[in-house]
Design a protein around this motif. Structure first.
Motif, PDB file in Angstrom:
ATOM      1  N   PRO A   1      43.240  49.978  34.527  1.00  0.00           N
ATOM      2  CA  PRO A   1      41.928  49.726  33.939  1.00  0.00           C
ATOM      3  C   PRO A   1      40.783  50.070  34.894  1.00  0.00           C
ATOM      4  CG  PRO A   1      42.869  47.697  34.711  1.00  0.00           C
ATOM      5  CD  PRO A   1      43.870  48.768  35.014  1.00  0.00           C
TER       6      PRO A   1
ATOM      7  N   ASP B   1      37.780  48.183  35.885  1.00  0.00           N
ATOM      8  CA  ASP B   1      37.095  47.313  36.834  1.00  0.00           C
ATOM      9  C   ASP B   1      38.090  46.423  37.582  1.00  0.00           C
ATOM     10  OD1 ASP B   1      35.521  45.624  38.201  1.00  0.00           O
ATOM     11  OD2 ASP B   1      34.475  44.780  36.480  1.00  0.00           O
TER      12      ASP B   1
ATOM     13  N   SER C   1      37.658  42.421  37.471  1.00  0.00           N
ATOM     14  CA  SER C   1      37.909  41.532  36.334  1.00  0.00           C
ATOM     15  C   SER C   1      39.285  41.730  35.713  1.00  0.00           C
ATOM     16  CB  SER C   1      36.837  41.761  35.265  1.00  0.00           C
ATOM     17  OG  SER C   1      36.939  43.071  34.762  1.00  0.00           O
ATOM     18  N   ASN C   2      40.073  42.657  36.249  1.00  0.00           N
ATOM     19  CA  ASN C   2      41.326  42.961  35.570  1.00  0.00           C
ATOM     20  C   ASN C   2      42.567  42.287  36.147  1.00  0.00           C
ATOM     21  OD1 ASN C   2      41.288  44.778  33.143  1.00  0.00           O
ATOM     22  ND2 ASN C   2      39.775  45.764  34.455  1.00  0.00           N
ATOM     23  N   LEU C   3      42.374  41.470  37.179  1.00  0.00           N
ATOM     24  CA  LEU C   3      43.484  40.666  37.662  1.00  0.00           C
ATOM     25  C   LEU C   3      43.138  39.215  37.359  1.00  0.00           C
ATOM     26  CD1 LEU C   3      44.164  42.475  41.026  1.00  0.00           C
ATOM     27  CD2 LEU C   3      45.753  42.283  39.128  1.00  0.00           C
ATOM     28  N   ASN C   4      44.136  38.464  36.913  1.00  0.00           N
ATOM     29  CA  ASN C   4      43.890  37.061  36.585  1.00  0.00           C
ATOM     30  C   ASN C   4      43.599  36.277  37.868  1.00  0.00           C
ATOM     31  OD1 ASN C   4      43.969  34.397  35.746  1.00  0.00           O
ATOM     32  ND2 ASN C   4      45.530  34.804  34.207  1.00  0.00           N
ATOM     33  N   PRO C   5      42.414  35.668  37.955  1.00  0.00           N
ATOM     34  CA  PRO C   5      42.021  35.013  39.207  1.00  0.00           C
ATOM     35  C   PRO C   5      42.888  33.817  39.592  1.00  0.00           C
ATOM     36  CG  PRO C   5      40.439  34.531  37.459  1.00  0.00           C
ATOM     37  CD  PRO C   5      41.354  35.599  36.946  1.00  0.00           C
ATOM     38  N   VAL C   6      43.641  33.242  38.655  1.00  0.00           N
ATOM     39  CA  VAL C   6      44.360  32.019  38.985  1.00  0.00           C
ATOM     40  C   VAL C   6      45.833  32.241  39.351  1.00  0.00           C
ATOM     41  CG1 VAL C   6      42.817  30.739  37.478  1.00  0.00           C
ATOM     42  CG2 VAL C   6      45.086  31.312  36.676  1.00  0.00           C
ATOM     43  N   TRP C   7      46.304  33.485  39.302  1.00  0.00           N
ATOM     44  CA  TRP C   7      47.696  33.747  39.708  1.00  0.00           C
ATOM     45  C   TRP C   7      47.710  34.648  40.929  1.00  0.00           C
ATOM     46  CZ3 TRP C   7      51.165  30.691  37.664  1.00  0.00           C
ATOM     47  CH2 TRP C   7      50.986  30.203  36.359  1.00  0.00           C
TER      48      TRP C   7
ATOM     49  N   GLN D   1      51.664  38.468  39.683  1.00  0.00           N
ATOM     50  CA  GLN D   1      51.195  39.363  38.630  1.00  0.00           C
ATOM     51  C   GLN D   1      51.919  40.707  38.622  1.00  0.00           C
ATOM     52  OE1 GLN D   1      46.960  39.214  37.562  1.00  0.00           O
ATOM     53  NE2 GLN D   1      46.684  37.685  39.137  1.00  0.00           N
ATOM     54  N   VAL D   2      52.374  41.133  39.801  1.00  0.00           N
ATOM     55  CA  VAL D   2      53.130  42.386  39.851  1.00  0.00           C
ATOM     56  C   VAL D   2      54.575  42.131  39.402  1.00  0.00           C
ATOM     57  CG1 VAL D   2      53.887  44.296  41.298  1.00  0.00           C
ATOM     58  CG2 VAL D   2      51.681  43.232  41.711  1.00  0.00           C
TER      59      VAL D   2
ATOM     60  N   PHE E   1      45.618  35.487  46.531  1.00  0.00           N
ATOM     61  CA  PHE E   1      45.026  35.601  45.200  1.00  0.00           C
ATOM     62  C   PHE E   1      44.034  36.770  45.149  1.00  0.00           C
ATOM     63  CE2 PHE E   1      46.640  31.350  45.457  1.00  0.00           C
ATOM     64  CZ  PHE E   1      47.183  31.171  44.196  1.00  0.00           C
TER      65      PHE E   1
ATOM     66  N   HIS F   1      40.958  37.106  44.641  1.00  0.00           N
ATOM     67  CA  HIS F   1      39.665  37.037  45.315  1.00  0.00           C
ATOM     68  C   HIS F   1      39.779  37.228  46.818  1.00  0.00           C
ATOM     69  CE1 HIS F   1      41.059  32.858  45.792  1.00  0.00           C
ATOM     70  NE2 HIS F   1      40.325  32.840  46.861  1.00  0.00           N
TER      71      HIS F   1
ATOM     72  N   LEU G   1      46.468  47.237  40.901  1.00  0.00           N
ATOM     73  CA  LEU G   1      46.507  47.607  39.482  1.00  0.00           C
ATOM     74  C   LEU G   1      47.258  48.919  39.273  1.00  0.00           C
ATOM     75  CD1 LEU G   1      42.924  46.476  38.549  1.00  0.00           C
ATOM     76  CD2 LEU G   1      45.021  45.641  37.494  1.00  0.00           C
TER      77      LEU G   1
ATOM     78  N   ASP H   1      39.173  40.902  30.529  1.00  0.00           N
ATOM     79  CA  ASP H   1      39.847  42.132  30.932  1.00  0.00           C
ATOM     80  C   ASP H   1      41.270  41.870  31.412  1.00  0.00           C
ATOM     81  OD1 ASP H   1      37.725  43.673  30.310  1.00  0.00           O
ATOM     82  OD2 ASP H   1      36.981  43.895  32.366  1.00  0.00           O
ATOM     83  N   PHE H   2      41.459  40.754  32.159  1.00  0.00           N
ATOM     84  CA  PHE H   2      42.793  40.551  32.725  1.00  0.00           C
ATOM     85  C   PHE H   2      43.826  40.234  31.642  1.00  0.00           C
ATOM     86  CE2 PHE H   2      40.551  36.479  33.329  1.00  0.00           C
ATOM     87  CZ  PHE H   2      41.378  35.628  32.619  1.00  0.00           C
TER      88      PHE H   2
ATOM     89  N   THR I   1      44.846  43.635  30.477  1.00  0.00           N
ATOM     90  CA  THR I   1      45.754  44.208  31.470  1.00  0.00           C
ATOM     91  C   THR I   1      47.146  43.595  31.347  1.00  0.00           C
ATOM     92  OG1 THR I   1      43.883  44.463  32.946  1.00  0.00           O
ATOM     93  CG2 THR I   1      46.057  44.671  33.931  1.00  0.00           C
TER      94      THR I   1
ATOM     95  N   LYS J   1      50.668  45.530  30.530  1.00  0.00           N
ATOM     96  CA  LYS J   1      51.841  45.497  31.407  1.00  0.00           C
ATOM     97  C   LYS J   1      53.130  45.474  30.598  1.00  0.00           C
ATOM     98  CE  LYS J   1      50.293  42.027  34.356  1.00  0.00           C
ATOM     99  NZ  LYS J   1      50.521  40.985  35.372  1.00  0.00           N
TER     100      LYS J   1
ATOM    101  N   ARG K   1      46.146  28.659  31.054  1.00  0.00           N
ATOM    102  CA  ARG K   1      45.801  28.063  32.347  1.00  0.00           C
ATOM    103  C   ARG K   1      44.331  28.275  32.686  1.00  0.00           C
ATOM    104  NH1 ARG K   1      48.592  29.035  38.241  1.00  0.00           N
ATOM    105  NH2 ARG K   1      46.950  28.010  39.428  1.00  0.00           N
TER     106      ARG K   1
ATOM    107  N   LEU L   1      44.189  24.265  39.676  1.00  0.00           N
ATOM    108  CA  LEU L   1      44.143  25.188  38.540  1.00  0.00           C
ATOM    109  C   LEU L   1      43.512  26.521  38.910  1.00  0.00           C
ATOM    110  CD1 LEU L   1      43.118  22.934  35.532  1.00  0.00           C
ATOM    111  CD2 LEU L   1      45.216  24.252  35.768  1.00  0.00           C
TER     112      LEU L   1
ATOM    113  N   PRO M   1      42.609  28.849  42.107  1.00  0.00           N
ATOM    114  CA  PRO M   1      42.737  29.027  43.558  1.00  0.00           C
ATOM    115  C   PRO M   1      41.446  29.483  44.224  1.00  0.00           C
ATOM    116  CG  PRO M   1      43.846  30.779  42.377  1.00  0.00           C
ATOM    117  CD  PRO M   1      43.442  29.770  41.359  1.00  0.00           C
ATOM    118  N   ARG M   2      40.472  29.954  43.429  1.00  0.00           N
ATOM    119  CA  ARG M   2      39.225  30.383  44.064  1.00  0.00           C
ATOM    120  C   ARG M   2      38.463  29.188  44.603  1.00  0.00           C
ATOM    121  NH1 ARG M   2      37.096  33.681  39.077  1.00  0.00           N
ATOM    122  NH2 ARG M   2      38.222  31.957  38.162  1.00  0.00           N
TER     123      ARG M   2
END
Lengths: 583, 309
Positions: free
Chosen positions: A112, A114, A117-123, A128-129, A167, A169, A180, B205-206, B209, B213, B227, B301, B303-304
């Motif tokens: 994708p 950007d 914004s395309n990776l889930n911030p909480v995992w 994710q891979v 993560f 971030h 990605l 977006d995620f 994605t 996958k 989550r 919940l 991690p940031r």
């Protein structure tokens, strides 16, 4: 062009039989309250195994919608209305959700636009891979973990095994894009769709990542479908080009052919406007190595002769410095864990001058300190050391009326035309606001001044009553420029002012800026990461890296005989820089 | 993280003293003589009143009363009610009942609220979503005691499935119906919060994605949508722990439950300073702890969010 022709792609010698991807008469529409709006109006496209193809067009041309239709991820109310998308002979438009999830990832990979914004911030990254590897049945459990590390290593993250638990971030934009790409290629798909894979990244990072992507896909024999607005990038990275305009294919064929001999007027405009190519053009004019013939082909279009002529005839005149920056330094304190504080040297002892009536470009990648310099000159942040002179006066002690007067004379224009305008303020009010803030004129005079400014930036008078949300990106940036001009400043500080715009719009705004400069005798400080644009508008260039100026010279010197390795790296990284024109 | 939690615990000290002081002052400042009120229209001998006043320290200046109370507090003595029971006893009886009620209500609203909200968010604009919105609006706008009486009537009297009032010991089973009543409003808010949050995240977006996958729809929703959608819901639940522990007066009244709400209400009308202050102090501590719990859950919940200083 009413009848878009079929793409006459010559298949690779090995694969004469079925193409990998064959799109015929594809129509995609979005349901709105006012009926169906067609985004893709019957396009044809053919891609063979192992080939690379790029769809080029500006935003709204339907290029991303086409890609999303291929992978069955049309957003919102989007629907395929007609035509077929054959992948290895199977029509994807007839696939069910379950069938599609079989194809996604394992057969068709997706990278994708950007990375932020395309990776889930909480995992975690590793999660994710690994998830992608397990979902596509490549490996499970421990083996999948091992594979995850391999995939990330291949994508260019050498320390992957230590960073699996981190993560998104904690990764930079370039690193995330590598992740990605790793995800997209993790199941060795036959086709990889790369939707503007690097447009959010710095040029040098962009280059590394595209080089890497090219190596990987060549090694695996993966076909690549690029979606991009950058013609230079497309031509450099794909064998075949498809140019889209308003949902239709206006031209297609081998990249070099289209670049050198564009047939459709729109393609001709695109070729003319692409800054990366335009800067090549200037070079060819300057060095006189190209024939008259080339000039005819490339001389038409929106980034027109005036700009090129200006670029060609500019000299670093012997005018006086309007802004003089002497050995300035800026240190930020960054809080770390506990009570420790780290010092970040954002700007490290730099000096330069901006001559009246000229354009000085400050070039560098993100984090180089160029935007900090803009803030320091605008007196938005205090200096740590050094001094800044404006029109012969040291700015160190000024406050109150003096400061207001300075602010009237130096106005900024920022990058994001969406974020820098108040959505609740009409265009008229937005432009008049600086006048109101500085208590200039009567309401009647302010009204007239707004009309004048709208004329200057070539916006229709009716725009006064509209709101930013109703305008396009280019129009908004015109409004931002009009607002900056309201106080009749001497200097405009343009911080990435055209970076967020489409090429054609970018060309128009650059033209406008050049005209205004001649008309109003403005001085520009042009801050950008895009060297290609610099070549078109700047008289002098300062290249910044890590808070220092590594090279300062006239534009021509920088582009023609830069000795500095970092500058050369930046120049090399301009997409399309390696395309030989008129050769 | 440990440092952060420790700091938050330390912050509870001034909050505790500030809150108890203010409450004590308010009870003190309420007009009327609590002892005289105890005897109604038949005043006892003057000596008796003086004795009682001295026993409850009511004859001393306000600040001394407060300090004596705090002093007792540190020796584990929370004072006595006017009827002679120790406040500790009253608390030991009332808090477990209310805690049980609150936990049941919290479990009900969280479980059903999140599920209904998730399904509504996934089917935005469809029939299920529309009905969920209408029902939640109804629950929010109808007063709790109406919902309480209606459920009491249907399940207690018409169907006979539950007891209309709760017995003294208040076992779990008898608390289910009151817990449903207590949970109804928060349930409605949680449905709406979850729905909005899920619908929002579905367009992220995620999530696209994740689908690209090759993940199944089910996995995309449970792993990537749910989550991320829980952060605002958790905030709401945390704040709700506090109000459930305190704000059950109406529900406790309807079902005649001998919990915290009713006890505090009676203590306020009687002007029993130590009882009111002790109960309120515990409530304040519960509030602060619940907020701390929410902050720590945030970090788990998302991690940031990391608490450094």
């Amino acid at each position: 062009m009413t009848n878009p022709q079929t793409v006459p792609v010559t298949p690779n010698s090995a694969n004469e039989e079925t193409p990998l991807l064959k799109i015929r008469g594809l129509e995609v529409g979005f349901e709105t309250q006012r009926g169906v709006v067609q985004a893709v109006r019957g396009i044809d496209l053919t891609l063979y195994q192992g080939q690379s193809l790029a769809i080029v067009g500006e935003s709204g041309s339907g290029k991303s919608t086409t890609a999303q239709a291929v992978i069955g991820l049309l957003p919102g109310t989007g629907k395929v209305l007609g035509g077929s998308i054959e992948f290895e002979g199977n029509d994807l438009t007839k696939f069910s959700d379950a069938q599609f999830s079989e194809v996604r990832g394992s057969q068709i990979g997706y990278v994708p636009q950007d990375p932020m914004s395309n990776l889930n911030p909480v995992w975690s990254i590793g999660f994710q891979v690994q998830e992608a590897i397990e979902a596509n049945g490549i490996a499970q459990g421990k083996e999948a973990r091992q594979r995850t590390i391999e995939v990330l290593n291949e994508a260019g993250l050498s320390d992957a095994s230590e960073r699996l638990k981190q993560f998104p971030h904690q990764f930079s934009g370039g690193m995330r894009q590598r992740v990605l790409i790793g995800i997209g290629l993790s199941a060795r798909p036959k086709l990889l769709i790369a939707d503007e894979p690097t447009s959010a990244l710095d040029v040098t990072v962009q280059r590394q990542i595209l080089d890497h992507l090219q190596t990987l896909t060549r090694d695996y024999g993966t076909s690549v479908l690029f979606i991009t607005h950058d013609l230079g990038l497309a031509a450099e990275r794909a064998e075949q080009l498809v140019v889209m305009y308003k949902g239709k294919v206006v031209e297609s064929g081998p990249s070099r052919e289209i670049l050198e001999n564009p047939q459709h007027p729109y393609t001709q405009r695109l070729v003319a406007a692409a800054p990366s190519l335009a800067s090549r053009r200037i070079q060819s004019i300057k060095s006189n190595t190209s024939s008259e013939n080339d000039l005819k082909i490339f001389g038409q279009g929106s980034l027109d002769d005036a700009l090129i002529a200006r670029a060609a005839s500019r000299e670093a005149g012997a005018k006086t410095d309007l802004i003089k920056v002497n050995n300035i330094t800026k240190v930020y304190e960054i809080r770390k864990q506990g009570f420790r504080k780290d010092k970040l040297l954002a700007v490290n002892d730099i000096s330069f001058g901006v001559k009246k009536g000229t354009t000085t470009a400050l070039v560098g990648e993100s984090g180089s300190g160029k935007s900090t310099v803009a803030k320091l000159i605008l007196q938005l942040e205090p200096l740590t050391g050094g001094s800044i002179e404006f029109d012969g006066v040291d700015l160190a002690g000024i406050k109150g009326d003096e400061l207001l007067k300075f602010r009237r004379r130096v106005q900024p224009v920022f990058q994001d035309p969406y974020g820098s305008l108040d959505p609740q303020y009409s265009v008229g009010n937005t432009i008049a606001e600086p006048l109101l803030a500085h208590r200039i004129g009567t309401p009647k005079e302010r009204f007239n001044r707004v009309s004048e400014l709208l004329d200057q930036v070539s916006l229709p008078q009716a725009t006064r009553h509209r709101y930013p949300g109703e305008l396009s990106g280019g129009q908004r940036q015109r409004v931002a420029i009009a607002r900056a001009l309201a106080l009749k400043p001497d200097v405009l500080i343009l911080d990435e002012a055209v970076s967020a715009l489409d090429v054609l719009v970018q060309g128009q705004v650059l033209n406008l800026l050049t005209e205004l400069q001649t008309e109003l005798d403005l001085t520009y400080l042009f801050i950008t990461h895009d060297l290609a644009v610099v070549r078109l508008v700047a008289d002098n260039v300062c290249v910044m890296q890590g808070g220092r100026i590594v090279e300062a010279a006239t534009t021509d010197e920088v582009f023609e005989n830069s000795k500095n390795p970092y500058t050369q790296e930046l120049l090399e990284a301009i997409p399309g820089a390696n395309i030989k024109l008129g050769a | 993280m440990l440092w952060y939690a420790g700091k938050r615990f330390l912050q509870m000290i001034p909050v505790f003293f500030g809150a108890t002081f203010l409450i004590y002052f308010m009870v003190f400042a309420v007009p009327g003589d609590p002892i005289a009120a105890l005897y109604g229209d038949h005043p006892p001998a003057p000596g008796v009143i003086e004795t009682i006043r001295a026993e409850y320290n009511l004859d001393k200046p306000f600040i001394i009363q407060y300090l004596l109370y705090i002093g007792g507090l540190f020796q584990g003595d929370l004072g006595t009610t006017f009827s002679g029971r120790s406040v500790t006893d009253v608390m030991a009886q009332a808090f477990p009942i209310t805690a049980r009620l609150a936990m049941l209500a919290l479990a009900i609203e969280a479980f059903f609220g999140i599920i209904v909200g998730l399904v509504a968010g996934l089917r935005k604009g469809k029939l299920f979503d529309a009905s969920a919105l209408v029902i939640s609006l109804l629950l929010i706008s109808v007063p709790t005691f109406v919902v309480g009486f209606v459920l009491q009537f249907i399940f207690g009297i018409q169907l006979g499935w539950a007891r209309t009032t709760v017995s003294g010991a208040a076992p779990w089973g008898e608390l289910i119906l009151p817990a449903i009543v207590l949970a109804s409003v928060s349930f409605a808010y949680i449905v709406r919060l979850t729905r909005a949050s899920v619908a929002d995240n579905l367009g992220a977006d995620f999530v696209r994605t994740a689908t690209a996958k090759g993940l199944s729809r089910r996995r995309v929703v449970t792993v990537h949508v749910l989550r991320n959608s829980l952060v605002p819901v958790v905030t709401y639940l945390g704040v709700d722990i506090g109000s459930l522990m305190v704000g059950a007066i109406v529900t406790e009244g309807i079902f005649n439950i001998n919990g915290v709400g009713g006890t505090v209400y009676r203590a306020i009308t009687l002007g029993e300073g130590p009882t009111v202050v002790s109960f309120v102090a515990v409530m304040v501590i519960i509030f602060v702890l619940a907020n701390l719990l929410v902050d720590l859950l945030y970090a788990a919940l998302d991690p940031r969010i990391r608490y450094a200083n």
